[in-house]
Design a protein around this motif. Sequence first.
Motif, PDB file in Angstrom:
ATOM      1  N   ARG A 242       0.802  -1.223   0.000  1.00 23.00           N
ATOM      2  CA  ARG A 242       0.000   0.000   0.000  1.00 23.00           C
ATOM      3  C   ARG A 242       0.837   1.275   0.000  1.00 23.00           C
ATOM      4  O   ARG A 242       0.359   2.318  -0.419  1.00 23.00           O
ATOM      5  CB  ARG A 242      -0.914   0.016   1.227  1.00 23.00           C
ATOM      6  CG  ARG A 242      -0.165   0.174   2.544  1.00 23.00           C
ATOM      7  CD  ARG A 242      -1.078  -0.015   3.721  1.00 23.00           C
ATOM      8  NE  ARG A 242      -0.401   0.284   4.978  1.00 23.00           N
ATOM      9  CZ  ARG A 242      -0.940   0.072   6.165  1.00 23.00           C
ATOM     10  NH1 ARG A 242      -2.149  -0.453   6.256  1.00 23.00           N
ATOM     11  NH2 ARG A 242      -0.286   0.372   7.264  1.00 23.00           N
ATOM     12  N   SER A 243       2.067   1.201   0.474  1.00 15.99           N
ATOM     13  CA  SER A 243       2.903   2.389   0.558  1.00 15.99           C
ATOM     14  C   SER A 243       3.876   2.493  -0.614  1.00 15.99           C
ATOM     15  O   SER A 243       4.867   3.215  -0.544  1.00 15.99           O
ATOM     16  CB  SER A 243       3.672   2.417   1.880  1.00 15.99           C
ATOM     17  OG  SER A 243       4.466   1.260   2.000  1.00 15.99           O
ATOM     18  N   ARG A 244       3.578   1.781  -1.709  1.00 18.94           N
ATOM     19  CA  ARG A 244       4.373   1.873  -2.925  1.00 18.94           C
ATOM     20  C   ARG A 244       3.457   2.149  -4.103  1.00 18.94           C
ATOM     21  O   ARG A 244       2.270   1.799  -4.082  1.00 18.94           O
ATOM     22  CB  ARG A 244       5.160   0.581  -3.164  1.00 18.94           C
ATOM     23  CG  ARG A 244       6.257   0.342  -2.130  1.00 18.94           C
ATOM     24  CD  ARG A 244       6.937  -0.987  -2.329  1.00 18.94           C
ATOM     25  NE  ARG A 244       7.992  -1.158  -1.337  1.00 18.94           N
ATOM     26  CZ  ARG A 244       9.289  -1.286  -1.639  1.00 18.94           C
ATOM     27  NH1 ARG A 244       9.678  -1.255  -2.895  1.00 18.94           N
ATOM     28  NH2 ARG A 244      10.186  -1.432  -0.693  1.00 18.94           N
ATOM     29  N   THR A 245       4.010   2.781  -5.131  1.00 14.97           N
ATOM     30  CA  THR A 245       3.244   3.017  -6.343  1.00 14.97           C
ATOM     31  C   THR A 245       3.080   1.706  -7.104  1.00 14.97           C
ATOM     32  O   THR A 245       3.761   0.707  -6.819  1.00 14.97           O
ATOM     33  CB  THR A 245       3.946   4.036  -7.246  1.00 14.97           C
ATOM     34  OG1 THR A 245       5.213   3.488  -7.649  1.00 14.97           O
ATOM     35  CG2 THR A 245       4.168   5.366  -6.525  1.00 14.97           C
ATOM     36  N   LEU A 246       2.213   1.731  -8.104  1.00 16.11           N
ATOM     37  CA  LEU A 246       2.063   0.554  -8.950  1.00 16.11           C
ATOM     38  C   LEU A 246       3.392   0.213  -9.628  1.00 16.11           C
ATOM     39  O   LEU A 246       3.748  -0.964  -9.747  1.00 16.11           O
ATOM     40  CB  LEU A 246       0.984   0.804 -10.003  1.00 16.11           C
ATOM     41  CG  LEU A 246      -0.459   0.787  -9.492  1.00 16.11           C
ATOM     42  CD1 LEU A 246      -1.408   1.325 -10.559  1.00 16.11           C
ATOM     43  CD2 LEU A 246      -0.875  -0.624  -9.076  1.00 16.11           C
ATOM     44  N   VAL A 253      10.407  -6.121  -9.365  1.00 17.70           N
ATOM     45  CA  VAL A 253      10.917  -5.092  -8.462  1.00 17.70           C
ATOM     46  C   VAL A 253      10.999  -5.691  -7.061  1.00 17.70           C
ATOM     47  O   VAL A 253      10.003  -6.187  -6.519  1.00 17.70           O
ATOM     48  CB  VAL A 253      10.007  -3.846  -8.456  1.00 17.70           C
ATOM     49  CG1 VAL A 253      10.488  -2.829  -7.430  1.00 17.70           C
ATOM     50  CG2 VAL A 253       9.962  -3.230  -9.844  1.00 17.70           C
ATOM     51  N   ALA A 254      12.185  -5.664  -6.466  1.00 16.56           N
ATOM     52  CA  ALA A 254      12.369  -6.240  -5.134  1.00 16.56           C
ATOM     53  C   ALA A 254      11.648  -5.403  -4.090  1.00 16.56           C
ATOM     54  O   ALA A 254      11.716  -4.174  -4.110  1.00 16.56           O
ATOM     55  CB  ALA A 254      13.855  -6.312  -4.797  1.00 16.56           C
ATOM     56  N   ARG A 255      10.944  -6.060  -3.191  1.00 21.45           N
ATOM     57  CA  ARG A 255      10.254  -5.356  -2.110  1.00 21.45           C
ATOM     58  C   ARG A 255       9.943  -6.368  -1.011  1.00 21.45           C
ATOM     59  O   ARG A 255       9.815  -7.572  -1.277  1.00 21.45           O
ATOM     60  CB  ARG A 255       8.970  -4.692  -2.597  1.00 21.45           C
ATOM     61  CG  ARG A 255       7.925  -5.654  -3.137  1.00 21.45           C
ATOM     62  CD  ARG A 255       6.802  -4.883  -3.830  1.00 21.45           C
ATOM     63  NE  ARG A 255       5.692  -5.735  -4.210  1.00 21.45           N
ATOM     64  CZ  ARG A 255       5.669  -6.469  -5.318  1.00 21.45           C
ATOM     65  NH1 ARG A 255       6.711  -6.463  -6.129  1.00 21.45           N
ATOM     66  NH2 ARG A 255       4.614  -7.206  -5.603  1.00 21.45           N
ATOM     67  N   PRO A 256       9.804  -5.905   0.224  1.00 21.04           N
ATOM     68  CA  PRO A 256       9.457  -6.831   1.307  1.00 21.04           C
ATOM     69  C   PRO A 256       8.020  -7.303   1.179  1.00 21.04           C
ATOM     70  O   PRO A 256       7.165  -6.610   0.613  1.00 21.04           O
ATOM     71  CB  PRO A 256       9.657  -5.968   2.565  1.00 21.04           C
ATOM     72  CG  PRO A 256       9.447  -4.567   2.083  1.00 21.04           C
ATOM     73  CD  PRO A 256       9.989  -4.525   0.688  1.00 21.04           C
TER      74      PRO A 256
END
Length: 384
Positions: A242-246, A253-256
Amino acid sequence: MSPELPHASGAHARIQLRHGPVSIEVVSDDAPSLAWLAEFLAPAFQPGPPSRRAHHRAVFTVAPALHASLRRRLRAAPPRELEGFGYDGSFSRHAVVRDAQGLTWAHDRGNAVFLGVDDDARTVVVAARHAGDKPRVALMRVLRELAVSAQLRSGRLPVHASAFAHRGGAVLICGPKRAGKSSLLVHALACGGAFVSNDRLYVDVAGRPTATAMPTIVMLRDGTLRLFPSLRRDYERARYDRSRTLAECAPGVARPRPRAAPGFDRPGLSPAQFCDLLGAPMRGAAPVRALLFPRIDPRTGSLALRRLTAAGAQTRLARSLMKPSHPTRLSALFSPARRREIVPAGAERDACRRLASRVPAFECRLGPRAYETDLLAALRAELS
């Protein structure tokens, strides 16, 4: 008072957003956070060219030294609190300290930021210790609170509702938590409706009733996901944050992996992510076409609409208002000169009466096979 960024290194990004009667300029040394903010709040908050005529200025900065200094000052100061963000039935409370430049600094512990607000609430500084998800959410809530205060001062009615647009008008799905609003909204979007709101909106009843969404985090509970297996599958595959853009959540794209929020079954989504998941278009505002009051009823086979009288709709609408206090007050922290203007109960009753008397309203009974029925077709039959 209009302070500059607390530190002057780096380039400053700038956007201006308008929501109903209020415009807010946002300045930051963290351009990706502004991109996220604009996406999260769209389309209810419309972008425009920066100008001197904005009603408020929000400054978002990553400033570890300032954050640490404010923590030390807060520990040494006499205890004092102010009410900040408005929720349904309560305000958040924050420890505050005053500085020599005339800013009241509130510690938003949950989002790891300090909020500096001048006496007229024209300027708000969001000072974060580090960039990330929580500071972004804090910035979004600041803009939302400023917009809420402007909507209430303008006499708009705060309605706890999901909403979708169909044939040029908005259908408001009103009711308290766990009344079936989210599931009915998902069904309406699957039937061809356009997303307007998932949780709250403000209705201008002065002329033709018009609803403007107030963007919020979309929580998809397990109960809703059980009703829509394909939605569950797509949601779990997408791994939105929710705290990242599309774009920041794009494949590769690496993300937790996002964690569930306390009290909820699943991590929340931004409105843009929710609509991307469903392939649904978005509308920020629309004339109100109808009111729906969902009621889960196992005795109803599928989905049944029952027309309500204006008096019956008014009573149910009054129970569906999104109010942080009774009577409704504005946030102490974000009110000009700390004036907590009170919305008179009589004004709220009159606004409910006017809305209920001008648009058709229905009880929407939801049985075990409710989501096999075309909701938009059922509405067209009732409204024709």
